[in-house]
Design a protein around this motif. Structure first.
Motif, short mmCIF file in Angstrom:
data_model
loop_
_atom_site.label_atom_id
_atom_site.label_comp_id
_atom_site.label_asym_id
_atom_site.label_seq_id
_atom_site.Cartn_x
_atom_site.Cartn_y
_atom_site.Cartn_z
N LEU A 38 -29.41 11.58 -17.16
CA LEU A 38 -29.23 10.20 -17.11
C LEU A 38 -30.34 9.15 -17.14
CD1 LEU A 38 -26.98 10.08 -13.90
CD2 LEU A 38 -26.42 10.44 -16.09
N PRO A 39 -31.17 9.39 -18.47
CA PRO A 39 -31.97 8.25 -18.87
C PRO A 39 -31.37 7.15 -19.14
CG PRO A 39 -31.12 9.63 -21.08
CD PRO A 39 -30.41 10.33 -19.78
N ARG A 40 -32.08 5.78 -18.69
CA ARG A 40 -31.70 4.55 -18.48
C ARG A 40 -32.53 3.61 -19.66
NH1 ARG A 40 -27.95 3.35 -14.33
NH2 ARG A 40 -27.90 1.57 -15.15
N TRP A 41 -33.64 3.50 -19.44
CA TRP A 41 -34.57 2.62 -20.22
C TRP A 41 -35.51 3.27 -20.97
CZ3 TRP A 41 -30.26 -0.13 -20.05
CH2 TRP A 41 -30.13 -0.68 -18.93
N PRO A 64 -43.30 12.28 -12.16
CA PRO A 64 -42.66 11.83 -10.83
C PRO A 64 -42.71 10.16 -10.85
CG PRO A 64 -44.02 13.37 -10.11
CD PRO A 64 -44.42 13.12 -11.42
N ALA A 65 -41.62 9.48 -10.38
CA ALA A 65 -41.41 7.99 -10.29
C ALA A 65 -40.74 7.86 -8.86
CB ALA A 65 -40.81 7.51 -11.35
N GLY A 66 -40.24 6.41 -8.66
CA GLY A 66 -39.68 6.18 -7.49
C GLY A 66 -38.20 6.85 -7.56
N ASN A 67 -37.51 6.55 -6.56
CA ASN A 67 -36.23 7.00 -6.21
C ASN A 67 -35.27 6.30 -7.25
OD1 ASN A 67 -33.89 7.99 -5.40
ND2 ASN A 67 -33.96 7.08 -3.08
N THR A 68 -34.74 7.12 -8.07
CA THR A 68 -33.66 6.43 -9.18
C THR A 68 -34.32 5.35 -9.97
OG1 THR A 68 -32.19 7.29 -7.31
CG2 THR A 68 -31.25 5.92 -9.44
N PRO A 69 -35.28 5.54 -10.83
CA PRO A 69 -35.90 4.30 -11.61
C PRO A 69 -35.02 4.21 -12.72
CG PRO A 69 -36.77 6.47 -12.07
CD PRO A 69 -36.09 6.80 -10.93
N ILE A 109 -44.77 0.67 -14.88
CA ILE A 109 -43.77 0.31 -13.63
C ILE A 109 -42.43 0.60 -13.56
CG2 ILE A 109 -43.68 -1.73 -12.26
CD1 ILE A 109 -46.28 -2.16 -14.72
N THR A 110 -42.03 1.27 -12.81
CA THR A 110 -40.40 1.38 -12.61
C THR A 110 -39.66 0.75 -11.43
OG1 THR A 110 -40.86 3.17 -10.89
CG2 THR A 110 -40.84 3.99 -13.30
N ALA A 111 -38.51 0.17 -12.06
CA ALA A 111 -37.74 -0.52 -10.85
C ALA A 111 -36.63 0.78 -10.31
CB ALA A 111 -36.71 -1.26 -11.41
N ASP A 112 -36.91 0.91 -9.37
CA ASP A 112 -36.26 2.13 -8.31
C ASP A 112 -35.15 1.76 -7.87
OD1 ASP A 112 -38.86 3.33 -9.21
OD2 ASP A 112 -39.87 3.05 -7.44
N ASN A 113 -33.96 1.80 -8.28
CA ASN A 113 -32.57 1.27 -7.77
C ASN A 113 -32.36 1.77 -6.50
OD1 ASN A 113 -29.30 1.48 -8.08
ND2 ASN A 113 -30.09 -0.34 -9.22
#
Length: 575
Positions: free
Chosen positions: A189-192, A234-239, A256-260
């Motif tokens: 599930l890649p998003r951006w 690793p990133a935040g929860n559900t980037p 910088i990730t936006a962690d949904n």
């Protein structure tokens, strides 16, 4: 080259940003909303000059409208009514760039409802040709980014296939056509996707936010349009959002990730070799969807703006310049479900503004930066001042260095400090006003306070630290002058009175005469080593000249009354 590539800030997923100059304020004013029509469900948004007038325009995709809306900018922060152009089904993300090298910005749109992207070639007047369909290899493309991957001067693109877990790289031919895509696996599930030179070697690399396994895939470019092996960090929860920025001012790009589902943004510091450190998370709003970066307070450091789709506001995190962000961030209320975000200077004042797509409200909203307020100096130190008396004023200059007016709602000084000012209710573009601060201590010892300027600029209130010392010991008069006196004879005594104006006992460590002719003067006193609050004692001074002519000395009292030492100048003439 596309407008944002000229700035060396290539594309970014669904939230496309344009970094323009450094902002002077971190104050955003959520303002005008422009409707794109009923049941359009606007999401991805980008800023670029589509009409060739050097003013930023808005392009926003409409998921259920199967179209892209263009709002031409007037250059003052306002926009004209939207014009819509059909795309493939369920457009999600988009990017601007000159794909046919005619000097006009075009649009490429990721259409998640089909395995394709839509290419709309710009005519240079803000309008576009009919969309062309370019197939991709994976399912549900949601984001696209652009850059010159093989350094041939033609713009290339990378497309995320959200449902297939891969990306497609398309090398451009420079005429609006592309070669067959090359597919690279990433994660689930890649998003951006963002494009940036993470190694500082002049070759573009890729970074992809993967929602399901909460990581970021990095593919390092080879410079010939191909990319190396996928490495996950690793990133935040559900980037679901991703932005590159140099948060440490060291020339190395970070992520910088936006962690949904994490309700946070996470910073992955870059090591300068294409690798990244473990994430550090900062609490944001509910369901962060997109993030963007820029210098939002004009301090030379990159800051982070994030759109929170779950509670309808954007959060601004100021950067410290060392890779960390200030917490908590500042929240700005916008429309319902903000899921599109772009940053750029839309009113030409040198300060990047923001555009938000409010998905459920079917509109795009302007967030203007409203000016720059900088106080100088940022601290004032007052000399020792006798309790109950007022110092001479010290000046503070407030400067608005942007081209936007700032509304000033309040200027106030706290503690034993007071202010007067010439600022009024607003501070115009590129102008200054003055604040005069005085110190009137109410007690002995160190006093602190703050001058606060409250306005609609970022970082409000701006503050100036205030420091002074209250003197509890009052020695009067400050000067004793003796009449001419024959050498070797002693004058009558003249008194100096020491008063404790404080609320506690004054400790006296020394009373003495010093200076050039200290042997010509003498003192006696009834002060002792302690003086009760509110009490006074007397110091009697006599003059016995040892030579003819003018004679001078100084009577000093050393105590804990806040000033450390009080003084009386002594003078007389020997004859």
């Amino acid at each position: 080259m596309p407008f944002r590539n000229v700035l060396n800030k290539p594309a970014i997923r669904l939230c496309y940003l344009l970094l323009v100059h450094q902002l002077a304020v971190a104050g955003l004013t959520p303002g005008v909303k422009y409707s794109v029509g009923t049941n359009m469900n606007p999401r991805g948004v980008v800023l670029a000059d589509f009409s060739g007038d050097k003013k930023l325009d808005i392009a926003v995709v409409n998921v259920t409208g199967n179209s892209v809306s263009i709002l031409l900018g007037n250059g003052d922060g306002t926009f004209q009514s939207p014009m819509s152009y059909p795309t493939g089904p369920s457009p999600w993300g988009l990017e601007a760039g000159d794909f046919n090298n005619d000097g006009n910005n075009d649009l490429v749109v990721a259409t998640s409802g089909q395995a394709a992207v839509s290419l709309l070639l710009g005519k240079g007047d803000g309008s576009f040709q009919a969309a062309k369909t370019i197939p991709v290899s994976g399912l549900a493309p949601t984001a696209v980014a652009v850059g010159d991957f093989n350094k041939d001067g033609n713009l290339d693109m990378v497309v995320i296939a959200h449902a297939s877990g891969n990306i497609d790289v398309f090398l451009g031919n420079g005429d609006g056509t592309f070669r067959a895509p090359v597919s690279y696996p990433v994660d689930v599930l890649p998003r951006w996707v963002v494009v940036q030179d993470f190694r500082g070697i002049g070759i573009l690399d890729l970074a992809i936010a993967n929602a399901q396994n909460s990581n970021v895939s990095v593919l390092l470019g080879n410079g010939d349009g191909t990319f190396g092996k996928t490495i996950n960090y690793p990133a935040g929860n559900t980037p679901v959002g991703l932005a590159p920025a140099d948060l440490r001012n060291d020339g190395i790009y970070d992520l910088i990730t936006a962690d949904n589902l994490g309700s946070s943004v996470s910073v992955l510091l870059g090591n300068g070799d294409g690798t990244f450190q473990l994430p550090v998370s900062y609490t944001a709003g509910s369901h962060p969807f997109l993030d963007a970066t820029g210098d939002f307070n004009g301090d030379g450091n990159q800051d982070v703006l994030v759109a929170n789709s779950g509670n309808n506001f954007v959060t601004l995190f100021l950067g410290n310049g060392d890779g960390t962000l200030q917490q908590p961030g500042t929240n700005y209320t916008v429309g319902t479900s903000p899921e599109g975000l772009a940053v750029g200077d839309i009113n030409g004042d040198g300060a990047p503004d923001a555009i938000v797509a409010n998905t459920r409200d079917n509109n795009v909203q302007v967030l203007l930066n409203v000016g720059t307020v900088t106080p100088s100096p940022n601290s004032l130190v007052f000399k020792t001042q006798l309790i109950g008396t007022t110092s001479s004023p010290q000046p503070v200059t407030l400067t608005n260095s942007s081209n936007a007016s700032v509304a000033i709602s309040n200027i106030a000084a706290s503690g034993d400090f007071a202010e007067t000012n010439t600022c009024g209710a607003s501070l115009g573009p590129a102008s200054s006003c003055s604040v005069s601060v005085t110190f009137t201590p109410t007690a002995g010892g160190k006093c602190t306070g703050t001058l606060s300027i409250t306005d609609n600029a970022a970082g409000s209130p701006q503050t100036v630290s205030l420091t002074g010392t209250g003197g509890a010991a009052d020695l009067q008069p400050h000067k004793l002058s003796f009449a001419p006196q024959k050498v070797g004879t002693t004058s009558g005594a003249q008194p100096a009175t020491l008063t404790n104006l404080g609320t506690t006992t004054l400790s006296i460590s020394k009373i003495a005469i010093g200076g050039t002719d200290l042997k010509d003067f003498a003192q006696t006193n009834n002060c002792g080593t302690a003086l009760l609050a509110g009490k006074s004692c007397t110091i009697s001074v006599t003059f016995t000249p040892t030579a003819t002519g003018g004679r001078t000395a100084v009577l000093t009292v050393s105590d804990n009354g806040g000033g450390g030492q009080q003084a009386v100048t002594l003078s007389g003439t020997g004859e």
